[in-house]
Design a protein around this motif. Structure first.
Motif, PDB file in Angstrom:
ATOM      1  N   ASN A 126      33.468  28.664  -2.077  1.00  0.00           N
ATOM      2  CA  ASN A 126      33.406  27.792  -0.906  1.00  0.00           C
ATOM      3  C   ASN A 126      32.012  27.364  -0.463  1.00  0.00           C
ATOM      4  N   LEU A 127      30.966  28.034  -0.925  1.00  0.00           N
ATOM      5  CA  LEU A 127      29.655  27.828  -0.317  1.00  0.00           C
ATOM      6  C   LEU A 127      28.561  27.438  -1.305  1.00  0.00           C
ATOM      7  N   THR A 128      28.909  26.792  -2.401  1.00  0.00           N
ATOM      8  CA  THR A 128      27.868  26.325  -3.311  1.00  0.00           C
ATOM      9  C   THR A 128      27.345  24.968  -2.855  1.00  0.00           C
ATOM     10  N   ASP A 129      26.139  24.626  -3.306  1.00  0.00           N
ATOM     11  CA  ASP A 129      25.575  23.328  -2.935  1.00  0.00           C
ATOM     12  C   ASP A 129      26.389  22.176  -3.526  1.00  0.00           C
ATOM     13  N   ASP A 130      26.994  22.372  -4.702  1.00  0.00           N
ATOM     14  CA  ASP A 130      27.818  21.309  -5.292  1.00  0.00           C
ATOM     15  C   ASP A 130      29.015  20.989  -4.395  1.00  0.00           C
ATOM     16  N   VAL A 131      29.669  22.023  -3.876  1.00  0.00           N
ATOM     17  CA  VAL A 131      30.802  21.807  -2.981  1.00  0.00           C
ATOM     18  C   VAL A 131      30.341  21.069  -1.729  1.00  0.00           C
ATOM     19  N   MET A 132      29.203  21.488  -1.167  1.00  0.00           N
ATOM     20  CA  MET A 132      28.692  20.848   0.042  1.00  0.00           C
ATOM     21  C   MET A 132      28.358  19.378  -0.191  1.00  0.00           C
TER      22      MET A 132
ATOM     23  N   GLU B 196      29.438  17.295  -2.503  1.00  0.00           N
ATOM     24  CA  GLU B 196      30.637  16.486  -2.740  1.00  0.00           C
ATOM     25  C   GLU B 196      31.380  16.202  -1.435  1.00  0.00           C
ATOM     26  N   ARG B 197      31.370  17.153  -0.513  1.00  0.00           N
ATOM     27  CA  ARG B 197      32.007  16.914   0.785  1.00  0.00           C
ATOM     28  C   ARG B 197      31.273  15.817   1.556  1.00  0.00           C
ATOM     29  N   TYR B 198      29.939  15.845   1.501  1.00  0.00           N
ATOM     30  CA  TYR B 198      29.175  14.774   2.154  1.00  0.00           C
ATOM     31  C   TYR B 198      29.427  13.433   1.478  1.00  0.00           C
TER      32      TYR B 198
ATOM     33  N   GLY C 130      10.142  16.972  -8.790  1.00  0.00           N
ATOM     34  CA  GLY C 130      10.945  16.623  -9.952  1.00  0.00           C
ATOM     35  C   GLY C 130      12.366  16.210  -9.650  1.00  0.00           C
ATOM     36  N   SER C 131      12.733  16.101  -8.365  1.00  0.00           N
ATOM     37  CA  SER C 131      14.112  15.783  -8.003  1.00  0.00           C
ATOM     38  C   SER C 131      14.372  14.287  -7.899  1.00  0.00           C
ATOM     39  N   GLY C 132      13.306  13.490  -7.830  1.00  0.00           N
ATOM     40  CA  GLY C 132      13.475  12.059  -7.614  1.00  0.00           C
ATOM     41  C   GLY C 132      13.596  11.676  -6.150  1.00  0.00           C
ATOM     42  N   VAL C 133      13.610  12.670  -5.247  1.00  0.00           N
ATOM     43  CA  VAL C 133      13.686  12.389  -3.813  1.00  0.00           C
ATOM     44  C   VAL C 133      12.309  11.940  -3.335  1.00  0.00           C
ATOM     45  N   ARG C 134      12.271  10.847  -2.596  1.00  0.00           N
ATOM     46  CA  ARG C 134      11.013  10.335  -2.051  1.00  0.00           C
ATOM     47  C   ARG C 134      10.837  10.857  -0.626  1.00  0.00           C
ATOM     48  N   VAL C 135       9.683  11.474  -0.372  1.00  0.00           N
ATOM     49  CA  VAL C 135       9.401  12.058   0.943  1.00  0.00           C
ATOM     50  C   VAL C 135       8.495  11.108   1.720  1.00  0.00           C
ATOM     51  N   VAL C 136       8.888  10.784   2.942  1.00  0.00           N
ATOM     52  CA  VAL C 136       8.144   9.851   3.785  1.00  0.00           C
ATOM     53  C   VAL C 136       7.747  10.559   5.070  1.00  0.00           C
ATOM     54  N   GLU C 137       6.466  10.552   5.389  1.00  0.00           N
ATOM     55  CA  GLU C 137       5.948  11.156   6.611  1.00  0.00           C
ATOM     56  C   GLU C 137       5.745  10.051   7.641  1.00  0.00           C
TER      57      GLU C 137
ATOM     58  N   ALA D 172      18.134  24.918   8.468  1.00  0.00           N
ATOM     59  CA  ALA D 172      18.479  23.497   8.442  1.00  0.00           C
ATOM     60  C   ALA D 172      17.668  22.759   7.388  1.00  0.00           C
ATOM     61  N   GLU D 173      16.374  23.119   7.285  1.00  0.00           N
ATOM     62  CA  GLU D 173      15.521  22.484   6.287  1.00  0.00           C
ATOM     63  C   GLU D 173      15.993  22.816   4.871  1.00  0.00           C
ATOM     64  N   LYS D 174      16.441  24.049   4.684  1.00  0.00           N
ATOM     65  CA  LYS D 174      16.972  24.431   3.370  1.00  0.00           C
ATOM     66  C   LYS D 174      18.180  23.575   3.014  1.00  0.00           C
ATOM     67  N   GLN D 175      19.103  23.399   3.960  1.00  0.00           N
ATOM     68  CA  GLN D 175      20.305  22.615   3.692  1.00  0.00           C
ATOM     69  C   GLN D 175      19.979  21.149   3.440  1.00  0.00           C
ATOM     70  N   LEU D 176      19.007  20.615   4.176  1.00  0.00           N
ATOM     71  CA  LEU D 176      18.594  19.230   3.975  1.00  0.00           C
ATOM     72  C   LEU D 176      18.060  19.032   2.563  1.00  0.00           C
ATOM     73  N   VAL D 177      17.226  19.951   2.109  1.00  0.00           N
ATOM     74  CA  VAL D 177      16.658  19.841   0.760  1.00  0.00           C
ATOM     75  C   VAL D 177      17.756  19.936  -0.295  1.00  0.00           C
ATOM     76  N   LEU D 178      18.707  20.847  -0.117  1.00  0.00           N
ATOM     77  CA  LEU D 178      19.816  20.956  -1.072  1.00  0.00           C
ATOM     78  C   LEU D 178      20.624  19.659  -1.116  1.00  0.00           C
ATOM     79  N   LEU D 179      20.872  19.076   0.049  1.00  0.00           N
ATOM     80  CA  LEU D 179      21.621  17.820   0.098  1.00  0.00           C
ATOM     81  C   LEU D 179      20.837  16.699  -0.563  1.00  0.00           C
ATOM     82  N   ALA D 180      19.552  16.614  -0.264  1.00  0.00           N
ATOM     83  CA  ALA D 180      18.730  15.557  -0.856  1.00  0.00           C
ATOM     84  C   ALA D 180      18.700  15.661  -2.378  1.00  0.00           C
ATOM     85  N   ARG D 181      18.501  16.869  -2.891  1.00  0.00           N
ATOM     86  CA  ARG D 181      18.480  17.056  -4.344  1.00  0.00           C
ATOM     87  C   ARG D 181      19.835  16.702  -4.960  1.00  0.00           C
ATOM     88  N   GLY D 182      20.905  17.122  -4.287  1.00  0.00           N
ATOM     89  CA  GLY D 182      22.239  16.850  -4.823  1.00  0.00           C
ATOM     90  C   GLY D 182      22.563  15.367  -4.855  1.00  0.00           C
ATOM     91  N   LEU D 183      22.181  14.650  -3.804  1.00  0.00           N
ATOM     92  CA  LEU D 183      22.422  13.206  -3.780  1.00  0.00           C
ATOM     93  C   LEU D 183      21.623  12.514  -4.878  1.00  0.00           C
TER      94      LEU D 183
END
Length: 394
Positions: A370-376, A378-380, A74-81, A39-50
């Motif tokens: 069907n299973l690349t991060d770009d496809v995922m 764009e679906r989101y 280097g992704s520009g994603v801001r991490v908040v704890e 789940a953490e892997k998918q979250l990071v992929l989504l965050a980077r893609g957005l």
């Protein structure tokens, strides 16, 4: 514990100032921690893609960060704890967690995201009241596993039902999970959809095979050592293969409470098993494997199976959860909790390398489509736009 943020951003513009066609421009993603789980892997992929698509993206962590934070550099994603504490810390954790919830609400009011998406149980039950108090336009909850862990827990089920009523939309990563949510929780079909997991393009690139010294075929299993992952049946299957004259070297990547008992069991059975612990160089072992196996008793949508497909490896897995959706016609499916069936599936793959290679190629081709991060991502993005446009037309 103070709220901390990497690379603080400027105050967000008001929602009303944005062009509808540009939605979303600000998204917050919420999870418990940033460990090495799927789940953490998918979250990071989504965050980077957005973020790569110009969306101001914050990744909010309830408890603590973790090793996957490095993947956001280097992704520009801001991490908040946010500073929540696990409940096992005792009564003191309740006061700490109330303050952390208040920090979450304050942050959301300041940032004014158009979408808040929560991953996993702790995150989506806390996201619901926070989003309501902060008046976040759209709240999305991710359902990423079958609900075995909630069975018989009336409090968890009650809290989840309330959170679901306050949530705008649910996303499952497999049809089997979406079907269970509709059936067991009475969620209308119009409130849930399926967006499969994604993988980085680099996961489809050839890797240098790991050095596994053996003259036997190598069977790889990537799964943490919990009872539900079915390792005991896998060890029995390898023992049966050895007895029938088809021995193999079993490579296990993962860690967990079952590791010591499994090692003792492997020694007792006299089979060749390599316990490698948790690792980040899985691609090298996939390149070395003659077959990949997942013997889970139940499963959501397995990242381990997907990674094996991307590497073009033949996969033998139990037909549970979302695994048949990934492997139907592209792998070998066997019943769960069935050592003999698992042994036969492995024997088929190891006995006929040409047929096994054909399965691997077919799985890889389907995964690339069907299973690349770009496809995922764009679906989101499409889902976020639909939900936001729906709110504007109410």
């Amino acid at each position: 514990m103070p709220l901390t943020e990497e690379t603080p951003g400027s105050p967000a513009p008001a929602i009303e100032d944005q062009e509808p066609g540009h939605f979303p421009t600000r998204v917050c993603l919420l999870i418990g921690q940033l460990g090495l789980g799927g789940a953490e892997k998918q979250l990071v992929l989504l965050a980077r893609g957005l973020s790569a698509r110009g969306i101001r993206t914050h990744l909010l962590v309830l408890f603590e960060k973790g090793p996957r934070e490095e993947e956001l550099q280097g992704s520009g994603v801001r991490v908040v704890e946010l500073g929540f504490r696990p409940r096992q810390d005792g009564w003191k954790s309740y006061a700490v967690n109330l303050r952390a919830l208040a920090r979450l609400v304050v942050f959301l009011r300041k940032e004014r995201p158009q979408v808040l998406q929560a991953f996993l149980f702790s995150a989506y039950v806390l996201a619901a009241p926070a989003a309501c108090l902060a008046r976040v336009p759209v709240l999305v909850a991710g359902r990423r596993s079958l609900g075995f862990f909630k069975k018989g827990n009336r409090l968890a089920l009650a809290v989840e039902r309330v959170a679901t009523r306050w949530t705008d939309f649910l996303v499952a990563n497999a049809t089997a999970i979406a079907d269970e949510v509709r059936r067991d929780e009475g969620v209308p079909a119009a409130k849930i959809s399926v967006i499969p997991n994604g993988m980085r393009r680099s996961e489809f690139e050839p890797a240098v095979p790991a050095d596994v010294v053996t003259s036997l075929p190598v069977v790889l299993c990537v799964a943490n050592f919990g009872a539900h992952k079915g390792h005991r049946y896998l060890l029995k299957a390898c023992s049966a293969l050895r007895s029938s004259g088809h021995p193999c070297t079993l490579v296990l990547i993962g860690d967990g409470p079952e590791r010591a008992p499994l090692r003792q069991m492997a020694d007792r059975l006299g089979i060749d098993v390599r316990f490698l612990g948790a690792r980040t160089d899985v691609a090298c072992f996939l390149a070395r494997a003659d077959a990949v196996v997942l013997p889970s008793l139940y499963e959501g949508s397995s990242n381990a199976v997907m990674e094996a497909m991307a590497a073009g490896r033949p996969v033998v897995a139990t037909a549970v959860g979302g695994t048949p959706e990934l492997l139907e016609g592209r792998g070998v499916l066997v019943p769960p909790a069935d050592a003999a069936g698992l042994a036969e599936g492995l024997r088929q793959v190891l006995h006929d390398p040409d047929a096994a290679a054909a399965l691997g190629r077919k799985a890889r081709e389907w995964a690339m489509a069907n299973l690349t991060d770009d496809v995922m991502v764009e679906r989101y993005m499409t889902l976020y736009r639909q939900l936001l446009e729906g709110r504007r037309t109410r």
